[in-house]
Design a protein around this motif. Structure first.
Motif, mmCIF file in Angstrom:
data_model
loop_
_atom_site.group_PDB
_atom_site.id
_atom_site.type_symbol
_atom_site.label_atom_id
_atom_site.label_comp_id
_atom_site.label_asym_id
_atom_site.label_seq_id
_atom_site.Cartn_x
_atom_site.Cartn_y
_atom_site.Cartn_z
ATOM 1 N N VAL A 128 1.117 -1.306 -0.066
ATOM 2 C CA VAL A 128 0.006 -0.329 0.176
ATOM 3 C C VAL A 128 0.731 1.093 0.022
ATOM 4 O O VAL A 128 1.554 1.061 0.983
ATOM 5 N N LYS A 129 0.868 2.031 -1.045
ATOM 6 C CA LYS A 129 1.341 3.329 -0.891
ATOM 7 C C LYS A 129 1.199 4.568 0.094
ATOM 8 O O LYS A 129 0.420 4.545 0.072
ATOM 9 N N PHE A 130 2.193 5.602 0.285
ATOM 10 C CA PHE A 130 1.894 5.774 1.425
ATOM 11 C C PHE A 130 1.979 7.135 0.979
ATOM 12 O O PHE A 130 3.382 7.886 0.095
ATOM 13 N N SER A 131 1.293 8.380 0.839
ATOM 14 C CA SER A 131 0.486 9.826 0.679
ATOM 15 C C SER A 131 0.123 10.419 1.049
ATOM 16 O O SER A 131 -0.640 10.298 1.591
ATOM 17 N N ASN A 132 1.010 11.773 1.127
ATOM 18 C CA ASN A 132 -0.058 12.325 1.961
ATOM 19 C C ASN A 132 -0.523 13.316 0.664
ATOM 20 O O ASN A 132 -1.161 14.753 0.652
ATOM 21 N N ASP A 133 -1.043 13.109 -0.944
ATOM 22 C CA ASP A 133 -1.747 13.495 -1.630
ATOM 23 C C ASP A 133 -3.045 13.694 -1.820
ATOM 24 O O ASP A 133 -3.662 13.306 -1.734
ATOM 25 N N ASN A 134 -3.138 15.212 -1.730
ATOM 26 C CA ASN A 134 -5.444 15.210 -1.478
ATOM 27 C C ASN A 134 -5.994 14.724 -2.411
ATOM 28 O O ASN A 134 -7.026 13.319 -2.180
ATOM 29 N N ASP A 135 -5.015 14.672 -3.609
ATOM 30 C CA ASP A 135 -6.279 13.515 -4.813
ATOM 31 C C ASP A 135 -5.911 12.387 -5.079
ATOM 32 O O ASP A 135 -6.810 11.560 -4.857
ATOM 33 N N PHE A 136 -5.146 11.687 -4.495
ATOM 34 C CA PHE A 136 -4.414 9.946 -3.868
ATOM 35 C C PHE A 136 -5.781 9.748 -3.297
ATOM 36 O O PHE A 136 -6.302 8.492 -2.715
ATOM 37 N N LEU A 137 -5.376 10.614 -1.893
ATOM 38 C CA LEU A 137 -6.426 9.898 -0.770
ATOM 39 C C LEU A 137 -7.935 10.329 -0.542
ATOM 40 O O LEU A 137 -8.131 8.761 -0.433
ATOM 41 N N LYS A 138 -8.397 11.265 -2.027
ATOM 42 C CA LYS A 138 -9.723 11.109 -1.866
ATOM 43 C C LYS A 138 -9.816 9.778 -3.330
ATOM 44 O O LYS A 138 -10.974 8.908 -2.776
ATOM 45 N N LYS A 139 -8.892 9.810 -4.769
ATOM 46 C CA LYS A 139 -9.652 8.450 -5.145
ATOM 47 C C LYS A 139 -9.820 6.965 -4.155
ATOM 48 O O LYS A 139 -10.368 6.452 -4.069
ATOM 49 N N SER A 140 -8.541 7.075 -3.534
ATOM 50 C CA SER A 140 -7.986 5.475 -2.409
ATOM 51 C C SER A 140 -10.078 6.082 -1.371
ATOM 52 O O SER A 140 -10.545 4.346 -1.705
ATOM 53 N N MET A 141 -10.552 6.492 -0.769
ATOM 54 C CA MET A 141 -11.699 7.190 -0.201
ATOM 55 C C MET A 141 -12.848 6.544 -0.767
ATOM 56 O O MET A 141 -13.626 6.069 -1.011
ATOM 57 N N GLU A 142 -13.013 7.185 -2.389
ATOM 58 C CA GLU A 142 -14.039 6.685 -3.616
ATOM 59 C C GLU A 142 -14.038 5.425 -3.602
ATOM 60 O O GLU A 142 -15.421 4.920 -3.698
ATOM 61 N N GLN A 143 -12.905 4.652 -4.146
ATOM 62 C CA GLN A 143 -12.969 3.672 -4.954
ATOM 63 C C GLN A 143 -12.830 2.029 -3.448
ATOM 64 O O GLN A 143 -13.698 1.062 -4.031
ATOM 65 N N ALA A 144 -12.356 2.860 -2.457
ATOM 66 C CA ALA A 144 -11.645 1.428 -1.833
ATOM 67 C C ALA A 144 -12.792 1.868 -0.327
ATOM 68 O O ALA A 144 -12.812 1.000 0.680
ATOM 69 N N GLY A 145 -13.121 3.039 -0.424
ATOM 70 C CA GLY A 145 -13.718 3.192 0.936
ATOM 71 C C GLY A 145 -12.475 3.470 2.361
ATOM 72 O O GLY A 145 -13.066 3.609 3.717
ATOM 73 N N ILE A 146 -11.821 3.444 1.769
ATOM 74 C CA ILE A 146 -10.747 3.319 2.659
ATOM 75 C C ILE A 146 -9.245 4.350 2.562
ATOM 76 O O ILE A 146 -8.849 3.477 1.034
ATOM 77 N N CYS A 147 -8.836 4.600 3.617
ATOM 78 C CA CYS A 147 -7.712 6.008 2.801
ATOM 79 C C CYS A 147 -6.499 5.347 4.373
ATOM 80 O O CYS A 147 -7.239 5.240 5.414
#
Length: 330
Positions: A128-147
């Protein structure tokens, strides 16, 4: 710092503002490692006060890299660690099971300090990639339901403390702070703590926020629901006691929820449980913790939450959430 240390050694307490300033100064590199180490050591020998904890928390939240997930009604499932129990990664597993049940999870975590394998150790091992990029985290939330919010990426203030904590390798007040400084400022929080005194402090601090919270402490010392005995719960509106039978399951032995001896072993246990191949005890303890996250967000009963968690785990929805995060990480 010399003045602060002398006062602390003489059993004086810091005001909220003084505590906040010390942490700001630590982050600015104003103290040397020996001074920071001495400062941390004092708090291993005496309890941190409400004002001190509040000041430390405020400093870290002021200094953190914020991430905006306010569009989602998020929850963080996080234990303080430091209970010395060396369980497998229960709250991280429960996070994926809760996500599989449709709860949005902003999981704050770090590498293990006083345990063999913290949440971040296992997530990293599983790609699992660690990132503080807002777009990546939102995409994780949208598609996986978790970031996954890997603490060091959001708390640059702590870079001067990390190596010292690692060398000390025992719990410090930063264990207490971890769950309280989630950079996504989740609307809901499920927090496990390692003693009742800390449960009371957390409850007091959280009462003064707009967070919808549930605090957990197993009376035999775990910082989560262990099902090895009763668990004290404190929420915004009530205090109670949860027993294994409230989830419709038997009481467990401590040996049934022990973790791996290495990060590899911990990751194997993690995948086994999330794939529905864990022991009955492992599955039940994960689902009990996920149940309380579901109950905290939706207001359902612990038993109803447990049924939803069990369905998420056994149907593979929790595993699907992890697979989606792994896919997004590539």
């Amino acid at each position: 710092m010399k003045n602060i240390l002398n006062r602390l050694i003489n059993h004086e307490q810091l005001s909220k503002e003084e505590a906040k300033n010390v942490l700001v100064n630590i982050s600015s590199g104003n103290y040397n490692p020996s001074q920071i180490s001495a400062f941390l050591t004092v708090y291993m020998m005496r309890s941190v006060s409400i004002d001190e904890l509040s000041g430390f928390r405020e400093a870290l939240l002021d200094l953190c890299v914020r991430v905006d997930l306010s569009d989602y009604n998020t929850i963080d499932l996080c234990g303080t660690g430091g209970d010395g129990k060396d369980t497998f990664n229960i709250s991280t597993l429960a996070s994926f099971v809760a996500a599989g049940a449709g709860i949005k999870v902003a999981k704050h975590g770090n590498y293990g300090v006083s345990s063999i394998s913290g949440s971040s150790n296992v997530m990293e091992k599983l790609g699992v990639k660690f990132s503080n990029d807002n777009d990546f985290l939102k995409k994780s939330m949208e598609q996986a339901g978790i970031c996954i919010l890997h603490a060091p990426l959001f708390h640059p203030a702590m870079k001067n403390v990390g190596p010292i904590r690692k060398e000390l390798a025992v719990k410090t007040f930063f264990n207490m702070l971890g769950p309280m400084v989630n950079p996504a400022f989740p609307q809901n929080q499920l927090v496990g703590v390692f003693n009742l005194e800390l449960a009371r402090m957390y409850a007091y601090l959280y009462q003064n926020t707009n967070i919808n919270f549930t605090i957990l402490h197993s009376l035999d010392g775990y910082d989560e629901i262990s099902l090895t005995g009763p668990t004290k719960t404190i929420t915004n509106s009530m205090e109670g006691m949860l027993k294994p039978e409230d989830f419709g399951v038997r009481q467990l032995l401590q040996s049934e929820i022990e973790g791996g001896k290495t990060i590899d072993e911990s990751a194997d246990i993690f995948m086994n449980v999330l794939s529905g191949k864990g022991s009955e005890a492992q599955s039940n303890v994960v689902c009990a913790n996920a149940a309380m996250a579901i109950a905290t967000v939706t207001g359902c009963t612990p038993l109803e939450g447990f049924d939803q968690a069990k369905e998420s785990l056994l149907s593979g929805k929790g595993l699907a959430a992890l697979k989606k995060l792994q896919e997004l990480s590539r």
